[in-house]
Design an enzyme around this catalytic site. Structure first.
Site, PDB file in Angstrom:
ATOM      1  N   ASP A  67      -2.300  -8.303  -8.778  1.00 22.39           N
ATOM      2  CA  ASP A  67      -1.924  -7.246  -7.842  1.00 22.39           C
ATOM      3  C   ASP A  67      -1.922  -5.881  -8.532  1.00 22.39           C
ATOM      4  OD1 ASP A  67      -1.665  -9.202  -5.968  1.00 22.39           O
ATOM      5  OD2 ASP A  67       0.517  -9.066  -5.770  1.00 22.39           O
ATOM      6  N   GLY A  68      -1.490  -5.850  -9.801  1.00 20.93           N
ATOM      7  CA  GLY A  68      -1.465  -4.591 -10.542  1.00 20.93           C
ATOM      8  C   GLY A  68      -2.834  -3.974 -10.712  1.00 20.93           C
ATOM      9  N   ARG A  72      -3.805  -0.214  -9.553  1.00 19.15           N
ATOM     10  CA  ARG A  72      -4.373   0.763 -10.500  1.00 19.15           C
ATOM     11  C   ARG A  72      -5.677   1.347  -9.982  1.00 19.15           C
ATOM     12  NH1 ARG A  72      -2.058  -2.676 -14.292  1.00 19.15           N
ATOM     13  NH2 ARG A  72      -3.914  -3.982 -14.422  1.00 19.15           N
ATOM     14  N   ASN A 137       2.707  -0.155  -2.443  1.00 24.16           N
ATOM     15  CA  ASN A 137       3.885  -1.021  -2.486  1.00 24.16           C
ATOM     16  C   ASN A 137       5.197  -0.285  -2.268  1.00 24.16           C
ATOM     17  OD1 ASN A 137       2.579  -3.427  -2.795  1.00 24.16           O
ATOM     18  ND2 ASN A 137       3.212  -3.794  -4.888  1.00 24.16           N
ATOM     19  N   GLU A 138       5.516   0.644  -3.194  1.00 25.35           N
ATOM     20  CA  GLU A 138       6.815   1.278  -3.097  1.00 25.35           C
ATOM     21  C   GLU A 138       6.849   2.607  -3.838  1.00 25.35           C
ATOM     22  OE1 GLU A 138       7.252  -2.059  -5.025  1.00 25.35           O
ATOM     23  OE2 GLU A 138       6.436  -0.853  -6.648  1.00 25.35           O
ATOM     24  N   ASP A 167      21.954   2.634  -8.731  1.00 30.05           N
ATOM     25  CA  ASP A 167      20.991   2.896  -9.801  1.00 30.05           C
ATOM     26  C   ASP A 167      19.762   3.605  -9.257  1.00 30.05           C
ATOM     27  OD1 ASP A 167      22.461   1.872 -11.861  1.00 30.05           O
ATOM     28  OD2 ASP A 167      21.390  -0.037 -11.989  1.00 30.05           O
TER      29      ASP A 167
END
Length: 283
Positions: A67-68, A72, A137-138, A167
């Protein structure tokens, strides 16, 4: 649709990546498909440079990694709008859901046009300095170097929602609901939904729960503490800092992420495998 040009994006750090990518390239070459790759690796894998074609001429994108790797390539090449299919060279991914053993049947389906394209929502973030980012994603606002919780006030379409002492906050798309948001206790949203999901990270008050918003909503986040700046990351890329009193805006992006869905690879089966669900049908 006749496939004339395919862009390959392998994660060269994955084991066997080079040999698998060259096998895919050869398979496509034999079927008279022009194969391109990023200029730095094109010669290494026997493909043509990506800069040798107009981005609009690319019919399909094949991501080889996880997924990364997909995230990218979307960040590095926003000019490419072709649909993406993800071949997973590691553990099964939510977006890169084609296992190595299914590579060549998947390629046959692609060339025959035997697939569907799913348009997934993307988010746009903007600072008060007019810096922007796009995320599949986010988008995460995190306390960064601050050793304690930070206060983040949220407004939705000009209406005050809440101030979270936490946080940080995760603003996720449905695609990202199975990523960082899930680890922080957020719900799973099916990727065909159009929605924003706000998930607090380790909130001070246990009643601060995730909330789902409509994608037409404009979200404003203001950092209230007189501490060190907080950090904004998007899809794992760090880029912005927000100082005390500054705001960050999030809204639905104009573009979408086009992901290819192939026969036999549905979202729910991927979900069951990835999360290790053991439920079975009962008569």
């Amino acid at each position: 649709m006749k496939v004339k040009t395919v862009a390959l994006f392998p994660n060269m750090q994955k084991s066997q990546s080079t040999s698998i990518t060259m096998g895919v390239r050869e398979f496509l070459f034999q079927r008279n498909v022009n194969v391109v790759a990023e200029d730095l690796i094109a010669e290494q894998i026997g493909a043509n440079p990506l800069t040798s074609v107009d981005p609009n001429e690319v019919d399909l994108i094949i991501s080889l990694g996880g997924d990364g790797t997909i995230l990218r390539l979307l960040q590095r090449h926003p000019e490419l709008k072709a649909p993406i299919v993800g071949i997973n060279l590691g553990s099964l991914g939510f977006m890169a859901d084609i296992p190595i053993v299914d590579i060549y049947p998947a390629l046959e389906d692609l060339l025959k046009g035997n697939f569907k394209v799913q348009e997934r929502l993307m988010m746009k973030g903007t600072t008060i300095h007019k810096e922007t980012c796009l995320a599949v994603n986010e988008i995460v606002v995190h306390r960064a170097k601050n050793p304690s919780l930070v206060d983040l006030a949220i407004h939705v379409d000009g209406m005050y929602l809440n101030t979270f002492s936490a946080d940080g906050l995760i603003i996720s798309s449905p695609s990202g609901s199975t990523a960082y948001s899930l680890a922080a206790g957020g719900p799973i949203l099916t990727p065909d939904l159009e929605a924003f999901l706000i998930t607090p990270i380790c909130p001070h008050t246990i009643s601060n729960r995730p909330i789902v918003l409509m994608p037409k909503d404009h979200i404003k986040i203001q950092y209230l503490n007189e501490y060190e700046p907080v950090e904004v990351t998007y899809d794992g890329f760090a880029n912005f800092h927000i100082a005390t009193g500054e705001v960050f805006y999030i809204q639905k992006a104009e573009r979408t992420c086009s992901l290819i869905s192939l026969p036999g690879h549905d979202y729910f089966s991927t979900l069951r495998q990835k999360l290790g669900w053991a439920g079975t049908l009962k008569n």
